[in-house]
Structure formats: structure tokens, C-alpha cells
Design an enzyme around this catalytic site. Structure first.
Site, mmCIF file in Angstrom:
data_model
loop_
_atom_site.group_PDB
_atom_site.id
_atom_site.type_symbol
_atom_site.label_atom_id
_atom_site.label_comp_id
_atom_site.label_asym_id
_atom_site.label_seq_id
_atom_site.Cartn_x
_atom_site.Cartn_y
_atom_site.Cartn_z
ATOM 1 C CG HIS A 276 -8.109 -2.702 8.093
ATOM 2 N ND1 HIS A 276 -7.764 -2.361 9.377
ATOM 3 C CD2 HIS A 276 -7.516 -1.782 7.290
ATOM 4 C CE1 HIS A 276 -7.028 -1.266 9.339
ATOM 5 N NE2 HIS A 276 -6.849 -0.903 8.092
ATOM 6 C CG HIS B 168 -1.985 0.978 1.246
ATOM 7 N ND1 HIS B 168 -3.190 0.765 1.872
ATOM 8 C CD2 HIS B 168 -2.070 2.217 0.714
ATOM 9 C CE1 HIS B 168 -3.961 1.829 1.710
ATOM 10 N NE2 HIS B 168 -3.296 2.726 1.018
ATOM 11 C CD GLU C 21 -4.146 -2.846 0.488
ATOM 12 O OE1 GLU C 21 -4.581 -3.915 0.898
ATOM 13 O OE2 GLU C 21 -3.720 -1.956 1.244
HETATM 14 N N1 PXP Z 1 -6.815 -3.847 3.182
HETATM 15 C C1 PXP Z 1 -6.562 -2.528 3.080
HETATM 16 C C2 PXP Z 1 -7.319 -1.731 2.068
HETATM 17 C C3 PXP Z 1 -5.598 -1.911 3.884
HETATM 18 O O1 PXP Z 1 -5.357 -0.598 3.774
HETATM 19 C C4 PXP Z 1 -4.880 -2.698 4.797
HETATM 20 C C5 PXP Z 1 -3.808 -2.080 5.629
HETATM 21 O O2 PXP Z 1 -2.796 -1.616 4.806
HETATM 22 C C6 PXP Z 1 -5.169 -4.082 4.865
HETATM 23 C C7 PXP Z 1 -6.150 -4.621 4.055
HETATM 24 C C8 PXP Z 1 -4.449 -4.986 5.813
HETATM 25 O O3 PXP Z 1 -4.782 -4.647 7.124
HETATM 26 P P1 PXP Z 1 -3.926 -5.216 8.330
HETATM 27 O O4 PXP Z 1 -2.564 -4.601 8.232
HETATM 28 O O5 PXP Z 1 -4.682 -4.763 9.546
HETATM 29 O O6 PXP Z 1 -3.876 -6.707 8.185
#
Ligand code: PXP
Length: 236
Positions: A190, A43, A70
């Protein structure tokens, strides 16, 4: 089976703390795949506080699984993703300086905007996914945006899991059923963790992919990266 895409932002966070090259995000990506990850997620943010623009390009040639980028679809982001051509792009609505993604798209209000961007990615052979809250109207809106997949924003699920997991997952099940009906692929992410992942994966019909970063990299500090990835894989 649901694919596990490992988000390696946190490796870059540690590297950047000293401004050097260690730990290497490339080595991390290579090893995650060797240890069983089905994909690598990053990301990049405009301030490059973890993944840098240089990383985005450098990771591409070592991908043997699936590359998922992302981000907020700024003009620069769109240009970069089209140049790199990952298997998937996941569009998130957050501004440049939020700590982490904190909301899904309003797929009704931003429908025309998303539609145009999605067309551009699809014309370039890149699968699209858009980050959404578990609300039926947002899933229906996502379909109208023309996206291939949605990514269900699982923070609420993770927060409420300990107190009442059935209640926590209910809106996600409804949205997944709606997405299945509409022919949308389903990703999720997330705050998914060793504690809450199995129940989520078991209850969401046709869950194509989860992307996990924070909890997985934190677990790897104690359990080792190979062991941790295998543990997450077993839960799927
Ligand atoms: N999906 C998105 C859109 C995110 O921004 C993130 C964090 O970068 C994640 C998934 C992954 O989340 P986590 O780091 O809490 O596993």
C-alpha cells in the site's frame, strides 16, 4: 531477495473507462512477468470496477510466476479463489465500496472467523496472507489465526516517510521482528513507491514480498513498464 508482485488493478480501471478490451490485463500480466515481476496481484471487488470475475479466471493460465488474489472473504470470493487456485490469497477486511483497502484486520476480534476461512484455503493448497496494521497485538493475533503470512499495511509508513523515515518505519520493524519470531512470513503493501521502497525493504528483516500497484503503474506512464519494473526490482 524480496519478491515484487505487480498489482494490475489500474490497467483494468483504464480498460473499463471505455468499456472495451484495451488495455488488456492479460497482456499487462504477461509483460510484467516478462519484464521481471515475481508475481501478479489483483483485487477483484464485487462491483467489478476494475478487475472482473472473468479477469480472475482468464489471468490464471498465463501466470508463470505467482498469482496473488486479494479481497474480502465473502462466500462468493472464497468460492472463486478456491476454483482458481492461485499461489496465494490475501484477506483484507474492507467493505465492498471503499476506494481502496484502508485498514488491517482486527485479528483478535475476528480470530475464529479468520481461522475457519484460513483452514479452508490451506486445505485447498493456497498460501494465506492477512492484511494487518503494524501493531504487535495484531501480529500475535494473526499467528493464532493460523495464517502462513501477514501483509503489513504500509500506508502510514508511506505517509510519514518524508517527514521522519526512522519514526515511520519503527513500528514495522518491531512487528516484522515479532513475525519472524513467530514463524510468520512477511509481505507488505500500500502506497509503496520508488521514493520509499528501498528504505522499507532494507529495514524489514525477511521481507518476502511487496505488492505494488498505484505508484508503479503511474510511473510506467512516464518511464515505460519494463523500465519501471526494473527500477523497482533494483530497489529490492
Ligand atoms: N495490498 C492491499 C491489500 C491492497 O488492497 C492494495 C491496493 O489494491 C495494495 C496492497 C497495493 O497498494 P498500491 O496500489 O497503493 O500499491
Amino acid at each position: 531477495m524480496t519478491k515484487l508482485s505487480v498489482n494490475i488493478n489500474k490497467i483494468a480501471t483504464i480498460r473499463n473507462a471505455r468499456g472495451g478490451v484495451s488495455p488488456s490485463v492479460l497482456e499487462a500480466a504477461i509483460n510484467c512477468q516478462k519484464f521481471g515481476a515475481d508475481g501478479i496481484t489483483i483485487h477483484p471487488r464485487p462491483d467489478e470496477r476494475h478487475i472482473t470475475k472473468k479477469d480472475v479466471y482468464a489471468i490464471k493460465p498465463i501466470i508463470t510466476t505467482e498469482y496473488n488474489i486479494e479481497g474480502y472473504p465473502s462466500v462468493d470470493f472464497i468460492k472463486m479463489v478456491i476454483a482458481v487456485k492461485p499461489e496465494q490469497v490475501t484477506l483484507v477486511p474492507d467493505g465492498p465500496y471503499v476506494i481502496t483497502s484502508c485498514a488491517g484486520w482486527d485479528t483478535i476480534k475476528f480470530q475464529d472467523y479468520l481461522k475457519e476461512i484460513i483452514i479452508e484455503f490451506k486445505e485447498n493448497g493456497i498460501r494465506t496472507s492477512i492484511f494487518v496494521d503494524p501493531k504487535l497485538a495484531m501480529i500475535e493475533g494473526a499467528k493464532l489465526c493460523g495464517t502462513d503470512r501477514i501483509e503489513l499495511y504500509t500506508e502510514d509508513y508511506a505517509t510519514n516517510y518524508t517527514e521522519d523515515k526512522e519514526k515511520a518505519i519503527a513500528p514495522y520493524v518491531l512487528c516484522a521482528k515479532k513475525a519472524n519470531e513467530l514463524g510468520l512470513g512477511i509481505n507488505a503493501g500500500h502506497d509503496l513507491s520508488l521514493e520509499n521502497l528501498a528504505y522499507f525493504a532494507k529495514n524489514i528483516p525477511n521481507l518476502a514480498e511487496v505488492s505494488i500497484g498505484h505508484a508503479l503503474i503511474s510511473d510506467a506512464i512516464y518511464l515505460g513498464l519494463e523500465n519501471t519494473i526494473q527500477m523497482y526490482k533494483r530497489l529490492l
